[in-house]
Design a protein around this motif. Structure first.
Motif, PDB file in Angstrom:
ATOM      1  N   GLU A 226      -4.296  25.189 -28.143  1.00 29.02           N
ATOM      2  CA  GLU A 226      -6.066  25.372 -28.441  1.00 29.02           C
ATOM      3  C   GLU A 226      -6.058  25.717 -29.810  1.00 29.02           C
ATOM      4  N   ASP A 247     -10.926  22.019 -29.929  1.00 27.33           N
ATOM      5  CA  ASP A 247     -10.274  22.024 -28.674  1.00 27.33           C
ATOM      6  C   ASP A 247     -10.508  20.574 -28.014  1.00 27.33           C
ATOM      7  N   HIS A 251      -8.648  21.309 -22.814  1.00 30.96           N
ATOM      8  CA  HIS A 251      -8.075  22.574 -23.413  1.00 30.96           C
ATOM      9  C   HIS A 251      -9.021  23.445 -24.065  1.00 30.96           C
ATOM     10  N   GLY A 252      -8.424  24.627 -23.888  1.00 34.64           N
ATOM     11  CA  GLY A 252      -8.983  25.896 -24.631  1.00 34.64           C
ATOM     12  C   GLY A 252     -10.710  25.858 -24.211  1.00 34.64           C
ATOM     13  N   VAL A 255     -11.955  23.035 -21.881  1.00 36.57           N
ATOM     14  CA  VAL A 255     -11.303  22.633 -20.414  1.00 36.57           C
ATOM     15  C   VAL A 255     -12.049  22.028 -19.572  1.00 36.57           C
ATOM     16  N   ARG A 362      -3.725  31.399 -18.973  1.00 34.89           N
ATOM     17  CA  ARG A 362      -3.483  30.438 -18.285  1.00 34.89           C
ATOM     18  C   ARG A 362      -3.527  31.052 -16.754  1.00 34.89           C
ATOM     19  N   GLN A 367      -6.866  26.196 -16.963  1.00 36.78           N
ATOM     20  CA  GLN A 367      -6.109  25.518 -17.695  1.00 36.78           C
ATOM     21  C   GLN A 367      -5.118  24.560 -17.159  1.00 36.78           C
ATOM     22  N   SER A 368      -4.254  25.235 -16.384  1.00 36.64           N
ATOM     23  CA  SER A 368      -3.369  24.361 -15.732  1.00 36.64           C
ATOM     24  C   SER A 368      -3.753  23.052 -14.950  1.00 36.64           C
ATOM     25  N   GLN A 371      -5.100  20.199 -17.329  1.00 35.88           N
ATOM     26  CA  GLN A 371      -4.002  19.651 -18.105  1.00 35.88           C
ATOM     27  C   GLN A 371      -3.029  18.909 -16.908  1.00 35.88           C
TER      28      GLN A 371
END
Length: 451
Positions: A226, A247, A251-252, A255, A362, A367-368, A371
């Motif tokens: 990020e 971002d 992400h960041g 998200v 995280r 975020q996980s 992504q």
């Protein structure tokens, strides 16, 4: 025997640091793992957790002064343990530390620390609050123990923005090139200073990393990262340009924005730059962000004045998809530490403080999850699903590529055979993060492009 609390090393070349705030005061009861104080260097700001449970005593680490790494700043006494003044250390008497007080008095403004105890916020949240001029005491935190996070500050800022008339952004577009001609940087009037916008007004989350004058510098991070990851590099960069961090989707602060593939990542950046009213900018991209930056520079939405690509993806067919898939799933400190150290040649470049800060961001899995969904649309079975190599052929702006000779994610062979006017800088004993391991040289190359 009491547990000694020392000032930790949170950056590989850190010799001293400053305690910016204590979350507890002398005499308070604390639990192991709770944030005890916040430390700041010229390249990092993060919370330090209590190493033991008990009563905080003999707080010697003064706020706002340089303290040598490894120096004791407090002691934690177990229940029932007699409280005595600790023995003076080898650093006692030096101007960078404050000697212990046998009575437990705190020389670094105990009253102020006690007053701030009720405002618990992450370092990133504090920086954003300072940027927007938000009083953290007016913000409700939704993190552990009511800690204020980035999302809480942004929600407060958006609420404040809704309460006042919104200023319409100024949008300009560069002229289209003549048919059959490669796009040349069109003469533009001196760009206005980017308007600091509420993130709800832009498709992607935008952070003003530095105020300045001239053509803005826009930074695009790599997969799983990020905008805050650019701060070590910016500590070395002394250019006058304003610096913005975006971002990427998933992400960041972005998200919540879903991208169904590489083209969606690119369009998200283009839409955001146009929403900011930028007619031109310098672009810097790392890894996945480097591929996105290349595509944005090759498009017509923004006049890109220069392009700095750091270990960029999209220049060859293969990539270490095990890293992308593994890091996307990682939520706990141990696997996060392993994957982060996979990105560098020297594991010491990744400090424990940086690992803990990443793990905290995280831990909730948001975020996980985002992504993990994105990674399958970008990579699979050791291959990349996008290719930007051919886009460099017709670019008119200066282009520099920085690569690490020991990069285990993007093979260095991807950068052979590029057009001769594309400058390639390969650093030995460097992995996939040259902006961390070779930050001074990368900052120098960036200054050359933005003069």
């Amino acid at each position: 025997m009491p547990t000694e609390v020392i000032l930790p090393k949170v950056d590989m070349d850190m010799a001293t640091g400053q305690i910016s705030r204590w979350f507890y005061k002398d005499g308070d009861t604390i639990k192991k793992g709770e944030p005890l104080f916040e430390i700041e260097t010229d390249k990092a700001a993060m919370e330090v957790d209590a190493p033991a449970s008990g009563t905080l005593r003999n707080v010697t680490g003064a706020q706002g002064v340089d303290i040598a790494v490894g120096s004791p700043v407090a002691w934690i006494y177990a229940e029932g343990e007699a409280v005595n003044a600790p023995a003076p250390t080898a650093d006692a008497g030096k101007p960078t530390t404050v000697g212990p007080d046998p009575d437990g008095a705190k020389p670094c403004c105990a009253k102020e620390a006690g007053e701030r105890r009720g405002v618990r916020a992450t370092p990133l949240a504090r920086r954003i609050a300072r940027q927007y001029g938000i009083d953290l005491s007016s913000v409700t935190g939704h993190g552990p123990m009511g800690r204020i996070g980035r999302e809480d500050v942004e929600a407060a800022q958006q609420a404040a923005a809704r309460a006042r008339p919104a200023e319409a952004p100024v949008r300009t577009e560069p002229p289209a090139p003549a048919p059959g001609l490669a796009r040349q940087p069109a003469p533009q009037p001196a760009p206005a200073k980017p308007r600091l916008v509420v993130n709800g007004e832009t498709p992607l989350h935008v952070v003003t990393l530095r105020e300045g004058e001239g053509t803005p510098l826009v930074l695009l991070h790599g997969f799983g990262s990020e905008s805050a990851s650019w701060r070590p590099l910016l500590a070395e960069f002394t250019g006058p340009n304003p610096v913005l961090g975006l971002d990427l989707a998933g992400h960041g602060g972005s998200v919540g924005r879903v991208a169904d593939g590489f083209d969606a990542l690119v369009s998200g950046v283009e839409e955001t730059l146009r929403a900011l009213g930028l007619a031109s900018c310098h672009l810097v991209g790392h890894s996945l962000g480097g591929a996105v930056a290349s595509a944005v520079a090759a498009g017509l939405a923004i006049d890109v004045r220069s392009l700095l690509l750091l270990a960029p993806a999209g220049f060859g067919p293969d990539i270490d998809t095990a890293f992308a898939e593994g890091f996307a799933r990682a939520r706990e400190e141990a696997p996060i530490r392993s994957w982060l150290r996979h990105l560098v040649s020297d594991p010491a470049a990744i400090s424990d403080g940086f690992v803990r800060a990443t793990a905290r961001g995280r831990a909730d899995g948001v975020q996980s999850e985002a992504q993990t969904q994105l990674v399958s649309r970008l990579f699979s079975n050791g291959a990349q699903h996008f290719d930007v190599r051919g886009l460099l052929t017709d670019l008119a702006m200066p282009v520099k590529i920085v690569a690490g000779a020991e990069d285990r994610v993007v093979p260095i062979r991807h950068f052979t055979g590029l057009p001769g006017r594309v400058a390639l800088h390969v650093f030995p004993r460097t992995g996939h993060m040259p902006q961390i391991e070779q930050r001074a040289d990368v900052a120098r190359l960036l200054r050359e492009l933005t003069r």
